[in-house]
Design a protein around this motif. Structure first.
Motif: not given
Lengths: 163, 254
Positions: A30-31, A34, B68-69, B74
């Motif tokens: 997921d990092d 992102q 968070r995605l 973002i």
């Protein structure tokens, strides 16, 4: 919402799937997604049409390669717990075998294999993502499959004995 | 049928498995596999490998995407909390080429003269110490509260759910805004009595980066989007305040 933006949004679940298989770690994956999205939004002006999805796979694949390069400069961390776990049978053992088999590949081969079998990209699309000729993609696929077959057939018992 | 007589290459076996083989070569490959059991075993192994990879990772794409995605989150992070004023940051953003509204922010570097920040901080100080009457309309009348305040401020207010950050809505009240319009004010509370407030009013200032201000131990985060200003205030660490504000941001606006 712009078509660029909605294209990016629609690709997120598939990017997560690809990243998870590529890194075999949910958090790291997921990092990566992102970072990919941040970069994609920031570089929208560099995107001149075409398939948004392929473009995102390209960014993610490159970011992961950079990540592995920087990891390679650091000391290796070995996870003992995982290998010490007793061998299991059934589906869980199977999924662990897949993870280990993928881990045994070099990065370009792993990416090529996953883009084809998991993400359903054509050889031509993978060639664009990896920035290589189609022939190179095919040889990466062939090597990946040969390596995994060897790993699953023969080398696993040997690894067990090493411990 | 010249094609049928050509020997089948390994590349063609892969292409066959991956659905990339030219259709006129398919009969040749199938005939080859019928008479070459070793190659058939390889092809089957490749297929089951593909199945195993898909069954191991396929479901990831059906999982809910973590907050968070989300693209909004973002973009929010891209707004930069830390010193939009810092020349280096601005230069980096410009060099990187940014989403439109950040660029707009940079193009208007002077902060608008009056922000609702002061009013919000004052309101926080006044009402947060109230034990008996912190709000006019309590949380159990949330639908009415949203409807009433939306009508007064002149835009649709969505009362954010802050349970993910451990805060429950206490209720809300109507306040005078910085230039005479109405402002909506919501209060939230955690199990340990920690209180946060959300203040929102119409705002003529252009969309802005997030600004932080402190009055003693009370911090306020302010941003403006589509002519609506939002201020989240609380007595907390910067990180906690930011977390609460992010949760608010994800639910209001647009």
């Amino acid at each position: 919402m712009s078509s660029f933006r909605s294209g990016v949004e629609a690709a997120i679940p598939a990017l997560r799937r690809y990243a998870r298989a590529l890194t075999r770690d949910a958090e790291t994956a997921d990092d990566l997604v992102q970072d990919t999205l941040v970069r994609a939004l920031r570089s929208e002006h560099l995107f001149h049409g075409g398939d948004v999805r392929s473009w995102l796979y390209t960014i993610l694949t490159n970011l992961n390669r950079n990540r592995l390069r920087s990891l390679a400069r650091r000391p290796v961390m070995t996870l003992l717990g995982d290998d010490d776990a007793p061998d299991m049978s059934g589906p869980e053992a199977g999924s662990r075998d897949i993870e280990r088999a993928l881990a045994s590949l070099v990065e370009e081969q792993r990416a090529a294999l996953l883009l084809v079998v998991l993400e359903g990209l054509t050889y031509r699309e993978v060639a664009e993502v990896q920035g290589v000729p189609v022939g190179t993609v095919m040889s990466r696929l062939a090597r990946a499959r040969a390596q995994i077959r060897g790993f699953l057939d023969g080398e696993r018992p040997a690894l067990r004995r090493v411990k | 049928m010249i094609d049928r007589d050509l020997p089948v290459t390994e590349g063609e076996l892969h292409a066959y498995v991956d659905g990339e083989l030219a259709s006129d070569r398919k009969p040749a490959v199938e005939a080859w596999l019928a008479s070459h059991p070793d190659d058939l075993a390889r092809v089957n192994a490749w297929r089951s490998l593909a199945d195993a990879i898909r069954s191991r990772y396929g479901a990831v794409a059906t999982e809910p995407v973590p907050a968070r995605l989300s693209l909004r989150q973002i973009e929010w992070a891209g707004r930069s909390w830390r010193g939009m004023a810092a020349a280096a940051t601005v230069a980096a953003f410009l060099a990187g080429g940014v989403a439109g509204w950040v660029a707009r922010t940079i193009a208007v570097p002077a902060p608008p003269a009056a922000t609702p920040m002061t009013d919000a901080l004052d309101a926080y100080s006044v009402y947060v110490v109230e034990v008996r009457h912190p709000v006019e309309v309590p949380a159990n009348e949330q639908a009415h509260l949203a409807q009433w305040l939306s009508k007064r401020v002149g835009y649709e207010l969505r009362i954010p759910d802050l349970q993910p950050v451990g805060l429950k809505l206490v209720g809300g009240r109507l306040l005078p805004g910085p230039s005479g319009e109405a402002a909506a004010f919501f209060m939230y509370e955690s199990g340990s009595g920690e209180r946060f407030t959300l203040y929102s009013t119409r705002n003529k200032a252009p969309d802005s980066a997030v600004r932080t201000d402190w009055k003693g131990h009370v911090g306020a985060l302010y941003w403006s989007e589509r002519n609506i200003a939002y201020v989240v205030s609380g007595e907390a660490t910067g990180a906690r305040l930011r977390k609460v504000a992010e949760t608010v941001y994800a639910q209001v606006g647009r």
